[in-house]
Design a protein around this motif. Structure first.
Motif, PDB file in Angstrom:
ATOM      1  N   VAL A  55      27.540  31.943   0.854  1.00  0.00           N
ATOM      2  CA  VAL A  55      26.558  31.807   1.926  1.00  0.00           C
ATOM      3  C   VAL A  55      26.129  30.355   2.081  1.00  0.00           C
ATOM      4  N   ILE A  56      26.232  29.879   3.309  1.00  0.00           N
ATOM      5  CA  ILE A  56      25.748  28.554   3.693  1.00  0.00           C
ATOM      6  C   ILE A  56      24.654  28.780   4.715  1.00  0.00           C
ATOM      7  N   THR A  57      23.511  28.154   4.505  1.00  0.00           N
ATOM      8  CA  THR A  57      22.395  28.317   5.438  1.00  0.00           C
ATOM      9  C   THR A  57      21.986  26.979   6.021  1.00  0.00           C
ATOM     10  N   THR A  58      21.361  27.049   7.178  1.00  0.00           N
ATOM     11  CA  THR A  58      20.666  25.891   7.730  1.00  0.00           C
ATOM     12  C   THR A  58      19.207  26.291   7.893  1.00  0.00           C
ATOM     13  N   SER A  59      18.336  25.384   7.532  1.00  0.00           N
ATOM     14  CA  SER A  59      16.899  25.599   7.633  1.00  0.00           C
ATOM     15  C   SER A  59      16.252  24.280   8.015  1.00  0.00           C
ATOM     16  N   VAL A  91      32.284  32.973   9.458  1.00  0.00           N
ATOM     17  CA  VAL A  91      31.306  33.601  10.338  1.00  0.00           C
ATOM     18  C   VAL A  91      30.072  32.717  10.437  1.00  0.00           C
ATOM     19  N   VAL A  92      29.570  32.572  11.656  1.00  0.00           N
ATOM     20  CA  VAL A  92      28.272  31.942  11.894  1.00  0.00           C
ATOM     21  C   VAL A  92      27.366  32.999  12.500  1.00  0.00           C
ATOM     22  N   LEU A  93      26.218  33.217  11.878  1.00  0.00           N
ATOM     23  CA  LEU A  93      25.192  34.086  12.431  1.00  0.00           C
ATOM     24  C   LEU A  93      24.202  33.167  13.132  1.00  0.00           C
ATOM     25  N   ASP A  94      24.204  33.216  14.456  1.00  0.00           N
ATOM     26  CA  ASP A  94      23.433  32.275  15.272  1.00  0.00           C
ATOM     27  C   ASP A  94      22.177  32.937  15.810  1.00  0.00           C
ATOM     28  N   VAL A  95      21.028  32.392  15.422  1.00  0.00           N
ATOM     29  CA  VAL A  95      19.754  32.909  15.932  1.00  0.00           C
ATOM     30  C   VAL A  95      19.103  31.926  16.895  1.00  0.00           C
ATOM     31  N   GLU A 140      32.350  24.015  16.051  1.00  0.00           N
ATOM     32  CA  GLU A 140      32.922  22.949  15.221  1.00  0.00           C
ATOM     33  C   GLU A 140      32.924  23.338  13.745  1.00  0.00           C
ATOM     34  N   ALA A 141      31.926  24.098  13.316  1.00  0.00           N
ATOM     35  CA  ALA A 141      31.807  24.480  11.910  1.00  0.00           C
ATOM     36  C   ALA A 141      32.726  25.636  11.529  1.00  0.00           C
ATOM     37  N   LEU A 142      33.302  26.309  12.521  1.00  0.00           N
ATOM     38  CA  LEU A 142      34.142  27.483  12.255  1.00  0.00           C
ATOM     39  C   LEU A 142      35.499  27.123  11.668  1.00  0.00           C
ATOM     40  N   ALA A 143      35.973  28.006  10.813  1.00  0.00           N
ATOM     41  CA  ALA A 143      37.350  27.951  10.329  1.00  0.00           C
ATOM     42  C   ALA A 143      38.254  28.586  11.380  1.00  0.00           C
ATOM     43  N   PRO A 144      39.557  28.388  11.281  1.00  0.00           N
ATOM     44  CA  PRO A 144      40.464  29.104  12.165  1.00  0.00           C
ATOM     45  C   PRO A 144      40.210  30.616  12.064  1.00  0.00           C
ATOM     46  N   ASN A 145      40.269  31.290  13.197  1.00  0.00           N
ATOM     47  CA  ASN A 145      40.008  32.724  13.315  1.00  0.00           C
ATOM     48  C   ASN A 145      38.562  33.101  13.010  1.00  0.00           C
ATOM     49  N   GLY A 146      37.663  32.120  13.065  1.00  0.00           N
ATOM     50  CA  GLY A 146      36.261  32.374  12.778  1.00  0.00           C
ATOM     51  C   GLY A 146      35.549  33.060  13.933  1.00  0.00           C
ATOM     52  N   HIS A 147      34.343  33.528  13.632  1.00  0.00           N
ATOM     53  CA  HIS A 147      33.564  34.272  14.610  1.00  0.00           C
ATOM     54  C   HIS A 147      32.119  33.792  14.615  1.00  0.00           C
TER      55      HIS A 147
END
Length: 174
Positions: free
Chosen positions: A16-20, A60-64, A75-82
């Protein structure tokens, strides 16, 4: 939502990588189990993600947040990311780089519970019972409570929510 997402993802065994925003929230993310917690106010989260993942990016990026961060999330996604957009405090998207999406074979979904018909809501509740509740029962996923206020202080609860400094939920008691 972020606290729950960290706890659930860790319970599932994910990295898990978070941004805060701010040192206090970054530390709270670490305390919940985040493998990497990035202060988006002082750090370039895309660069931090690339460094941490050896240039690969995240699955995966969970965008709120929504529109303001969509390009950077891609830009932060890996290939085949969502990218899963579950809230949008920043409004409409002005431009979406389809070429970047195609190059990464990325997908984006946007959803809300509110707009769904009752049968879909019931199916989601059933899935939560099956896929999330066991982690609640064993304590790996738990509510994160920032503060408890009397109902008479509801305006203060709203102020705290608006200032964006909460970690978890504010509970109102009668």
């Amino acid at each position: 939502m972020g606290s729950h997402a960290v706890l659930w993802a860790k319970a599932l065994g994910a990295t898990v990588i978070t941004t805060s925003g701010g040192a206090r929230k970054v530390q709270a993310s670490r305390d919940l189990g985040a493998d990497l917690a990035i202060d988006h106010r002082t750090e370039d989260f895309v660069a931090a993600v690339r460094e941490y993942t050896g240039g690969r990016g995240v699955d995966v990026v969970l965008d709120v947040v929504g529109a303001d961060y969509l390009g950077r999330n891609l830009e932060a996604l890996a290939p085949n990311g969502h990218v899963a957009v579950i809230s949008s405090s920043s409004g409409r998207v002005g431009e979406l780089d389809l070429g970047a999406m195609m190059a990464k074979r990325a997908t984006i979904s946007a959803t809300t519970l509110r707009a769904r018909p009752l049968d879909e809501k019931a199916a989601i509740v059933a899935a939560v019972r099956a896929d999330v509740w066991p982690f609640v029962e064993d304590g790996r996923v738990r509510p994160v409570v920032d503060s408890v206020l009397p109902l008479a202080e509801a305006a203060e609860a709203h102020r705290r929510m608006a200032d964006g400094e909460l970690i978890g939920k504010v509970l109102l008691t009668p």
